[in-house]
Design a protein around this motif. Structure first.
Motif, PDB file in Angstrom:
ATOM      1  N   THR A  18       0.834  -1.213   0.000  1.00 23.77           N
ATOM      2  CA  THR A  18       0.000   0.000   0.000  1.00 23.77           C
ATOM      3  C   THR A  18       0.865   1.258   0.000  1.00 23.77           C
ATOM      4  N   GLU A  35      -0.771   5.310  -7.775  1.00 23.97           N
ATOM      5  CA  GLU A  35      -2.127   4.995  -7.329  1.00 23.97           C
ATOM      6  C   GLU A  35      -3.077   4.890  -8.518  1.00 23.97           C
ATOM      7  N   CYS A  51      -7.176   9.307  -7.104  1.00 25.46           N
ATOM      8  CA  CYS A  51      -6.433   9.871  -8.241  1.00 25.46           C
ATOM      9  C   CYS A  51      -7.048   9.428  -9.562  1.00 25.46           C
ATOM     10  N   LEU A  65      -9.730   7.218  -0.301  1.00 26.57           N
ATOM     11  CA  LEU A  65      -9.038   5.981  -0.650  1.00 26.57           C
ATOM     12  C   LEU A  65      -9.778   4.843   0.040  1.00 26.57           C
ATOM     13  N   SER A  99      -9.192   4.214  -6.048  1.00 31.78           N
ATOM     14  CA  SER A  99      -8.200   5.282  -6.107  1.00 31.78           C
ATOM     15  C   SER A  99      -8.864   6.628  -6.390  1.00 31.78           C
ATOM     16  N   MET A 150       1.683   2.490  -3.543  1.00 30.76           N
ATOM     17  CA  MET A 150       0.654   3.037  -4.444  1.00 30.76           C
ATOM     18  C   MET A 150       0.808   4.549  -4.508  1.00 30.76           C
ATOM     19  N   ASP A 151       0.349   5.220  -3.479  1.00 29.90           N
ATOM     20  CA  ASP A 151       0.572   6.669  -3.378  1.00 29.90           C
ATOM     21  C   ASP A 151       1.796   6.851  -2.497  1.00 29.90           C
ATOM     22  N   ASN A 191      -2.242   5.603   3.210  1.00 30.31           N
ATOM     23  CA  ASN A 191      -2.589   4.391   2.475  1.00 30.31           C
ATOM     24  C   ASN A 191      -2.687   3.189   3.405  1.00 30.31           C
ATOM     25  N   ARG A 223      -2.087   1.534 -10.082  1.00 31.59           N
ATOM     26  CA  ARG A 223      -2.203   0.496  -9.044  1.00 31.59           C
ATOM     27  C   ARG A 223      -1.484  -0.797  -9.416  1.00 31.59           C
TER      28      ARG A 223
END
Length: 400
Positions: free
Chosen positions: A89, A397, A365, A343, A363, A92-93, A100, A400
Motif C-alpha cells: 500500500t 495509485e 487519483c 481511498l 483510487s 501506491m501513493d 494508504n 495500481r
C-alpha cells in the motif's frame, strides 16, 4: 444583397450589398491536430499520456492514457497474506504512505471486528496528518514549478524534510513506512517524539502562511490558475470526485467529518472550501487554495492530538495485532480521507485462507483524473499543465 456569381472560392465569399459595397467574408476552418503530451513530459507528474485534439491553440479534447507504470497491486494482494499487503500500500501513493496503510488497516479491522487501543488511534492521526502536510507540500511545490515559479518549490521541500525526518524517527523509513499495522502500529513513538512534533508545528505555522501568500498573492500564478479548468459542483459529484478536488468545487465533504473514523469526532477542525473572493469556485486556483488551507487545519489537529493522547505506561503498540489474520467469510469496504481524496479498499474473504480472495483499491487519483476531458475542453494548450497540476495525481495509485 447580391452575390457575385461564382466568386465563392473555398472558404472565401464575396458579396455586394444594395449600396454597391463589396463585403468579403472569410470562413477559415483549420484542420484539427492530434498532439501527444507525455508520457515523458515532466508536467504530466509521472508516466501519464494525454492525447490532445487541438484546433490551433485551443484544446477540443484531451484523452488520458494510463497503464505505463504497471503496479499490479491488486493481483499481488491475492498472493500474500493480510499483514504482508501493508508494504504494498505504501507503494501506491508513495507520497502518502501512512494514509494508504491506515485506509487498508481500517478495512481489515472492520472485517476482523477488533478494538484499537486509544493511544494507537492518536499516533495514527498524528503520523497521517504529518504525512498529509508533506503530501500537500509536494503538490504545491511541484505545481509552482510547473507554472514557472522555482522558489516555492524549494521552500516546500525544505519544510517537507522536517516531516520526513520525524516519520523516519518513528518508523525507520522516509517514504515507504510499513508502520501502521492491522490492529496497531509497528512501534510506539520515541520518547521525545511529541516534543519534536510540537516544535515542528510551532516552527512551520508561520512558514505555511508565508508559503500561501507567496503564491496566492503572485499576479502571474493567479492569472495562470484563476478561471482555468472550472468544474461545477454537480458535475464533480457525478464524476465521483473527492478530497481537495471536490472541496475546490465548493462541496464541503470530508470523510473525517461526514463518515468519521478513529478519534476525529473528538477533534475540532474546519473543512476549507473556497468562498469566491480570491478564485472562481471550481477552478485550478480554488483547488490550490483548499490544499494550502488544509495544511493549517492539519497543524491544529496534530496539536490537539498531542494534548489528548494517553501516556505510554503499560502500553503495547501491538497488543491488538492478531498473530494470524484469518477473517471470517464475508466482504467489507473501508475508506479514509487520503490527501488526494477518498481511498477505499474492498476486501473479500473466504474464511479459510490467510490471503484475501479479492482486494480492490478505490483510487481517488484515478477517479479525479477521469474528468480530464471536461476540464480541458476549450482551454489553451499551456492551460493543460495548470489543470493536470491542480488534480495532484500520483501515477502509482492511478495505475495500481
Amino acid at each position: 444583397m447580391q452575390e457575385l456569381g461564382m466568386a465563392e472560392q473555398g472558404s472565401i465569399r464575396v458579396t455586394r450589398k444594395d449600396d454597391n459595397v463589396v463585403v468579403i467574408e472569410k470562413d477559415l476552418a483549420t484542420e484539427e491536430m492530434v498532439l501527444s503530451m507525455g508520457p515523458q513530459h515532466p508536467s504530466t507528474h509521472g508516466v501519464l499520456k494525454l492525447e490532445c485534439l487541438t484546433d490551433g491553440e485551443v484544446v477540443t479534447s484531451a484523452e488520458p492514457y494510463l497503464g505505463y507504470l504497471h503496479r499490479c497491486f491488486e493481483k499481488h494482494c491475492e498472493m500474500v497474506d493480510y499483514p504482508a499487503i501493508v508494504p504494498y500500500t505504501d507503494r501506491m501513493d508513495y507520497l502518502a504512505g501512512m494514509n494508504n496503510e491506515w485506509a487498508y488497516c481500517i478495512a481489515v479491522e472492520k472485517l476482523l471486528d477488533i478494538e484499537i487501543p486509544r493511544r494507537v488511534e492518536f499516533i495514527r492521526v498524528i503520523v497521517s496528518e504529518l504525512n498529509r502536510i508533506a503530501s500537500h507540500l509536494v503538490a504545491i511545490g511541484t505545481y509552482a514549478i510547473d507554472l514557472g515559479a522555482f522558489t516555492p518549490f524549494l521552500f516546500c521541500f525544505r519544510d517537507r524534510e522536517h516531516i520526513l525526518s520525524l516519520l523516519e524517527w518513528a518508523s525507520g523509513a522516509r517514504m515507504l513506512y510499513n508502520y501502521i499495522w492491522i490492529g496497531g502500529v509497528a512501534f510506539d513513538v520515541p520518547v521525545d517524539f511529541n516534543k519534536r512534533v510540537k516544535e515542528f508545528v510551532d516552527y512551520f505555522r508561520p512558514k505555511a502562511v508565508e508559503l500561501s501568500s507567496l503564491l496566492t498573492e503572485n499576479e502571474i500564478f493567479v492569472k495562470r490558475t484563476k478561471g482555468i479548468g472550472i468544474m461545477p459542483a454537480d458535475v464533480a459529484i457525478n464524476y465521483g470526485w473527492s478530497g481537495p478536488m471536490l472541496r475546490g468545487s465548493g462541496v464541503q465533504w470530508d470523510l473525517r467529518r461526514n463518515d468519521p473514523y478513529s478519534v476525529y469526532p473528538e477533534l475540532d477542525f474546519r473543512i476549507p472550501v473556497p468562498d469566491g473572493k480570491f478564485s472562481d469556485i471550481g477552478d485550478c486556483l480554488s483547488r490550490h487554495l483548499v490544499r494550502a488551507l488544509e495544511i493549517e487545519e492539519s497543524l491544529s489537529i496534530i496539536e490537539q492530538c498531542l494534548l489528548k493522547m494517553p501516556g505510554s505506561e503499560g502500553f503495547s503498540p501491538r497488543i491488538a495485532v492478531p498473530k494470524r489474520v484469518r477473517p471470517k467469510a464475508g466482504e467489507v469496504y473501508g475508506r479514509a480521507e487520503n490527501p488526494r481524496g477518498e481511498l477505499g479498499y474492498y476486501i473479500q474473504s473466504d474464511g479459510k485462507s490467510t490471503k484475501p480472495l479479492r482486494c480492490k483499491a478505490r483510487s481517488s487519483c484515478f477517479v479525479n483524473l477521469s474528468a480530464m476531458k471536461d476540464l480541458s475542453k476549450g482551454q489553451l494548450i499551456p492551460d493543460l499543465v495548470a489543470i493536470i497540476g491542480s488534480i495532484d495525481i500520483v501515477l502509482g495509485e492511478v495505475d495500481r
